[in-house]
Write an enzyme that holds these catalytic residues in place. Sequence first.
Site, PDB file in Angstrom:
ATOM      1  N   SER A 176      -2.980  -3.747  -0.407  1.00 23.30           N
ATOM      2  CA  SER A 176      -1.832  -4.406   0.212  1.00 23.30           C
ATOM      3  C   SER A 176      -2.222  -5.816   0.634  1.00 23.30           C
ATOM      4  CB  SER A 176      -1.353  -3.605   1.423  1.00 23.30           C
ATOM      5  OG  SER A 176      -0.142  -4.110   1.919  1.00 23.30           O
TER       6      SER A 176
ATOM      7  N   CYS B  72       1.320   1.903  12.327  1.00 23.19           N
ATOM      8  CA  CYS B  72       2.453   2.585  11.701  1.00 23.19           C
ATOM      9  C   CYS B  72       3.026   3.679  12.597  1.00 23.19           C
ATOM     10  CB  CYS B  72       2.042   3.183  10.361  1.00 23.19           C
ATOM     11  SG  CYS B  72       1.594   1.946   9.139  1.00 23.19           S
TER      12      CYS B  72
ATOM     13  N   HIS C 125      -1.023  -8.065   2.716  1.00 27.05           N
ATOM     14  CA  HIS C 125      -0.991  -8.542   4.096  1.00 27.05           C
ATOM     15  C   HIS C 125      -2.193  -8.081   4.910  1.00 27.05           C
ATOM     16  CE1 HIS C 125       0.432  -5.000   6.583  1.00 27.05           C
ATOM     17  NE2 HIS C 125       0.629  -4.533   5.373  1.00 27.05           N
TER      18      HIS C 125
ATOM     19  N   GLY D 170       0.794  -1.222   0.000  1.00 25.06           N
ATOM     20  CA  GLY D 170       0.000   0.000   0.000  1.00 25.06           C
ATOM     21  C   GLY D 170       0.825   1.270   0.000  1.00 25.06           C
ATOM     22  N   THR D 171       1.922   1.281   0.732  1.00 24.12           N
ATOM     23  CA  THR D 171       2.743   2.490   0.802  1.00 24.12           C
ATOM     24  C   THR D 171       3.338   2.836  -0.550  1.00 24.12           C
ATOM     25  OG1 THR D 171       3.266   2.201   3.148  1.00 24.12           O
ATOM     26  CG2 THR D 171       4.809   3.510   1.842  1.00 24.12           C
TER      27      THR D 171
END
Length: 380
Positions: A199, A324, A201, A69-70
């Site tokens: 993402s 995060c 995960h 995602g990042t």
Amino acid sequence: MIYFDNSATTAIYPLALDTYVKTSQRVMGNPSSLHGLGTQANRLLQQARKQIAELVAVKENEIYFTSGGTEGDNWVLKGTAIEKREYGNHLIISSIEHPAVSRTAEQLKELGFEVSLAPVDKAGIVQVDKLAELIRPETILVSIMGVNNEIGSIQPIEAISELLEAYPTIHFHVDAVQAIGKVEQAKWLTPRVDFATFSAHKFHGPRGVGFIYWKAGRKLAPLLNGGGQESGQRATTENTPAIVAMSRALRIHLEKKDERPNHTGLIRQYLKEALASYEKVTIFSGDEDFAPHILTFGIKGIRGEVLVHALEEKQIYVSTTSACSSRKKVDSSTLHAMKVPHEVATTAIRVSLDEANTMAEAEQFMVVFNHLYEKFSKIN
């Protein structure tokens, strides 16, 4: 052990792990190589792309693989800024975006771009009328998450899509990391959405792999340049085993959601009603327009990390509002944007559920919580 931190990461499905291991062992070729081993790897890669496209109901050539995602968020924001810099230098994001979006926007500000923050109401939902006032002739991108990762508020992507119909040249990006498999797709992937990031995960796939939806016809500059992989848009050798495992995990995840569509919602509702009976508990997550898997609350006077560690001692795993930021002890940006007082915001913890969680776990959680609540009440 009770694992209530699924918004941070999920356990990989055994079948997805088996797929990863077997692909790693049996398919050693580079998908870009011309020989037979390369062809075998490339065939698996394209099969995974096709399956993901079918699951998300988009075209095969609209799926691009990433490391998660990042990277996806960085790619869309920076790629838009580079590609459309001749036409404008203004971006709009919400005031409650994940750091992958908000900090990328901050970096673009340092490079001369202008960024406006669309405000949210007291429930943590973007105010569409206020967003509309921020649009300028030089606006090139609007980026709004589908589901907030800290409190679970579902953002009005459909209403924003209607607004942006009048601005066809503006890229519309949705961070869908917390939305897929949790919230009805029509709420976060409308025909007006140009880009969406995912993402693996977060849906029981491997870590370090993800994908973006990139609407055909839209333009985006590459974030990674090199060997020309992913149709020349993302250079780096594709992680074939992880990508194949991701496609399998996504299929399993969506099938489980279809089998028990209200499962996490029922557990969440039980927890919310039980917690609401405690005088010193503040609940930050609402009911209407909230995802069924996230519940954020706090005990007045008790910092979030204190409660997290107290629960951990009983082998119950939750997080402060964002995994995060939790280790950095950063206050919740979402609660700050909602104008929650600082001393209240610092009490917040997040319970995030998954289809593997059970009502029995929720009941055990409340037994432990009651004990801790009484303990904290004596101290505070």
